[in-house]
Write a protein that holds these residues in place. Sequence first.
Motif, PDB file in Angstrom:
ATOM      1  N   THR A   1       0.849  -1.195   0.000  1.00 22.33           N
ATOM      2  CA  THR A   1       0.000   0.000   0.000  1.00 22.33           C
ATOM      3  C   THR A   1       0.880   1.239   0.000  1.00 22.33           C
ATOM      4  N   ASP A   2       0.696   2.081  -1.002  1.00 21.84           N
ATOM      5  CA  ASP A   2       1.461   3.309  -1.102  1.00 21.84           C
ATOM      6  C   ASP A   2       0.809   4.433  -0.300  1.00 21.84           C
ATOM      7  N   SER A   3      -0.492   4.368  -0.116  1.00 21.07           N
ATOM      8  CA  SER A   3      -1.197   5.376   0.679  1.00 21.07           C
ATOM      9  C   SER A   3      -2.427   4.748   1.313  1.00 21.07           C
ATOM     10  N   MET A   4      -2.763   5.212   2.511  1.00 17.38           N
ATOM     11  CA  MET A   4      -3.934   4.728   3.241  1.00 17.38           C
ATOM     12  C   MET A   4      -4.583   5.906   3.959  1.00 17.38           C
ATOM     13  N   MET A   5      -5.880   6.042   3.799  1.00 20.78           N
ATOM     14  CA  MET A   5      -6.611   7.133   4.438  1.00 20.78           C
ATOM     15  C   MET A   5      -7.949   6.638   4.959  1.00 20.78           C
ATOM     16  N   ILE A   6      -8.363   7.195   6.082  1.00 20.71           N
ATOM     17  CA  ILE A   6      -9.715   6.981   6.587  1.00 20.71           C
ATOM     18  C   ILE A   6     -10.513   8.245   6.288  1.00 20.71           C
ATOM     19  N   LEU A   7     -11.634   8.076   5.596  1.00 15.88           N
ATOM     20  CA  LEU A   7     -12.543   9.193   5.332  1.00 15.88           C
ATOM     21  C   LEU A   7     -13.801   8.975   6.163  1.00 15.88           C
TER      22      LEU A   7
ATOM     23  N   MET B   1      -6.090  15.710   7.925  1.00 18.11           N
ATOM     24  CA  MET B   1      -5.033  15.653   8.941  1.00 18.11           C
ATOM     25  C   MET B   1      -4.292  14.331   8.839  1.00 18.11           C
ATOM     26  N   ASN B   2      -3.140  14.261   9.477  1.00 20.81           N
ATOM     27  CA  ASN B   2      -2.436  12.999   9.647  1.00 20.81           C
ATOM     28  C   ASN B   2      -2.865  12.358  10.956  1.00 20.81           C
ATOM     29  N   MET B   3      -2.725  11.055  11.043  1.00 26.11           N
ATOM     30  CA  MET B   3      -2.930  10.403  12.323  1.00 26.11           C
ATOM     31  C   MET B   3      -1.906  11.002  13.299  1.00 26.11           C
ATOM     32  N   PRO B   4      -2.318  11.446  14.499  1.00 27.11           N
ATOM     33  CA  PRO B   4      -1.371  12.075  15.432  1.00 27.11           C
ATOM     34  C   PRO B   4      -0.185  11.159  15.755  1.00 27.11           C
ATOM     35  N   VAL B   5       1.008  11.725  15.660  1.00 23.88           N
ATOM     36  CA  VAL B   5       2.248  10.976  15.876  1.00 23.88           C
ATOM     37  C   VAL B   5       3.033  11.622  17.015  1.00 23.88           C
ATOM     38  N   SER B   6       3.624  10.793  17.866  1.00 19.40           N
ATOM     39  CA  SER B   6       4.390  11.311  19.008  1.00 19.40           C
ATOM     40  C   SER B   6       5.885  11.126  18.853  1.00 19.40           C
ATOM     41  N   GLY B   7       6.323  10.298  17.922  1.00 15.03           N
ATOM     42  CA  GLY B   7       7.752  10.050  17.745  1.00 15.03           C
ATOM     43  C   GLY B   7       7.960   8.869  16.818  1.00 15.03           C
TER      44      GLY B   7
ATOM     45  N   THR C   1       1.990  12.255   2.743  1.00 17.77           N
ATOM     46  CA  THR C   1       0.561  12.056   2.994  1.00 17.77           C
ATOM     47  C   THR C   1      -0.212  13.363   2.831  1.00 17.77           C
ATOM     48  N   LYS C   2       0.398  14.485   3.180  1.00 17.16           N
ATOM     49  CA  LYS C   2      -0.276  15.774   2.994  1.00 17.16           C
ATOM     50  C   LYS C   2      -0.481  16.059   1.509  1.00 17.16           C
ATOM     51  N   ASN C   3       0.540  15.750   0.685  1.00 16.81           N
ATOM     52  CA  ASN C   3       0.392  15.933  -0.762  1.00 16.81           C
ATOM     53  C   ASN C   3      -0.691  15.019  -1.327  1.00 16.81           C
ATOM     54  N   GLN C   4      -0.763  13.796  -0.812  1.00 15.85           N
ATOM     55  CA  GLN C   4      -1.790  12.863  -1.276  1.00 15.85           C
ATOM     56  C   GLN C   4      -3.184  13.389  -0.966  1.00 15.85           C
ATOM     57  N   GLN C   5      -3.355  13.938   0.229  1.00 19.91           N
ATOM     58  CA  GLN C   5      -4.642  14.509   0.600  1.00 19.91           C
ATOM     59  C   GLN C   5      -5.016  15.666  -0.321  1.00 19.91           C
ATOM     60  N   LYS C   6      -4.056  16.556  -0.572  1.00 17.43           N
ATOM     61  CA  LYS C   6      -4.316  17.715  -1.436  1.00 17.43           C
ATOM     62  C   LYS C   6      -4.712  17.269  -2.835  1.00 17.43           C
ATOM     63  N   PHE C   7      -3.982  16.307  -3.368  1.00 20.88           N
ATOM     64  CA  PHE C   7      -4.267  15.909  -4.739  1.00 20.88           C
ATOM     65  C   PHE C   7      -5.608  15.198  -4.857  1.00 20.88           C
ATOM     66  N   LEU C   8      -5.878  14.231  -3.976  1.00 19.24           N
ATOM     67  CA  LEU C   8      -7.127  13.478  -4.071  1.00 19.24           C
ATOM     68  C   LEU C   8      -8.338  14.382  -3.870  1.00 19.24           C
ATOM     69  N   SER C   9      -8.222  15.371  -2.979  1.00 22.16           N
ATOM     70  CA  SER C   9      -9.310  16.313  -2.780  1.00 22.16           C
ATOM     71  C   SER C   9      -9.515  17.176  -4.022  1.00 22.16           C
ATOM     72  N   ALA C  10      -8.405  17.593  -4.659  1.00 27.27           N
ATOM     73  CA  ALA C  10      -8.501  18.393  -5.885  1.00 27.27           C
ATOM     74  C   ALA C  10      -9.095  17.565  -7.015  1.00 27.27           C
TER      75      ALA C  10
ATOM     76  N   SER D   1      -4.929  10.672   7.120  1.00 23.94           N
ATOM     77  CA  SER D   1      -3.911   9.835   6.488  1.00 23.94           C
ATOM     78  C   SER D   1      -3.239   8.944   7.521  1.00 23.94           C
ATOM     79  N   LEU D   2      -3.019   7.691   7.114  1.00 21.71           N
ATOM     80  CA  LEU D   2      -2.310   6.730   7.959  1.00 21.71           C
ATOM     81  C   LEU D   2      -0.947   6.484   7.317  1.00 21.71           C
ATOM     82  N   PRO D   3       0.134   7.032   7.875  1.00 19.77           N
ATOM     83  CA  PRO D   3       1.457   6.833   7.269  1.00 19.77           C
ATOM     84  C   PRO D   3       1.772   5.353   7.101  1.00 19.77           C
ATOM     85  N   ARG D   4       2.299   4.985   5.964  1.00 16.95           N
ATOM     86  CA  ARG D   4       2.590   3.576   5.687  1.00 16.95           C
ATOM     87  C   ARG D   4       3.648   3.016   6.622  1.00 16.95           C
TER      88      ARG D   4
END
Length: 380
Positions: free
Chosen positions: A138-144, A342-348, A276-285, A155-158
Amino acid sequence: MHQRPRGRYADFQEPYEPAHAARPPNSAPFLPTQRPAVPPRSEHPGPYDFEPAPRRRGKGKRILISVLVILLVVAAGTYFWADSKLRKEVDLSKVIDRPAAGEGTNYLIVGSDSRKGMSAARRKSLHTGGSAEAGQRTDSMMILHVGSHGPTLISLPRDSNVTIPEFRGSASGRIRPAMGANKLNASYAFDGPQLLVRTVEYNTGLHIDHYAEIGFTGFADIVDAMGGVEMDLDKGFTDKWSGADFKAGKQTLNGTQALAYVRTRHAFTGSDLDRTKNQQKFLSALASQVATPGTLLDPFTLYPVMSAGLDTLVVDKDMNPYLLGKMFFAMKDVNSGEGRSMNMPVSGSVGGNLQWDRPKVKQLVDELKNDAPVTVTSDR
């Protein structure tokens, strides 16, 4: 000169007798009860002989009804044609130990790096590398999430560090032991969409209602069928691995360029999170430009776009064209500002993999399950 009365009942009005008109002596005046004989209608009607208005209105109604019937037949035919082309290959009923469904609808949207059926020349032009027989990831994964407070795209980072739990094998049907800590996209590589859904549900506690996946070829073909997608890039970047070579500013991306844009990760310091931010922008566009009257009402654009997508789109067995349309319009709303991404919140990170911020993830999931406004933010 006396003007003949006009209107539908002109022939039945009392004759008008000018005051100066001469009448024979001792002639009796017309009485109100007397009616002149109605002359037969001429074969060649004059200026006052016209069809009654009700006939014209009746003809207009028949035309309107005929047009509506034709539109309904075309719409129904399009729906069943689209439904027949959907590859309903994912059986979510086989996923075990699922969390309870919440309010709203949750789609898991996946972009796979499948090269199946691609020629060597096409793989080279798309900079995909590998072979047609290479295993899928999977190159990209998102929950809508689509609910009453506007859509939320997450977005769920791979490279997310997750636990792959016990699952039912998609081919054998047997229960398989847990695999422990691993990358999120490894779950798809091990056993495909059903294990990916099982892993996402296990690590989030969020029920996935529908699944939609598209490969490299289908993605590029949709963009080309659209005539390209217009993007406004904040900054230019290059990446030899994906074939990206972009300048800042407004530009129209064709299928090859669009695929390079959503796959680029080596050009960014944030790597997977920036991608993942670029993927969100493109798919929304893309969704925003597909879900417009100019596309939906133009069969010469709509049908090629639908055909390009449906030929390679893999969905769950309960998916249908209506739900797909609902998903696309929700993504359009994200792009227009009526929703959020948004991205799934990440702490480290752990061993090079991204570690989710568990308290924030729990709060986010609780808000989505209750279809409440999302207040959680992702810092990266």
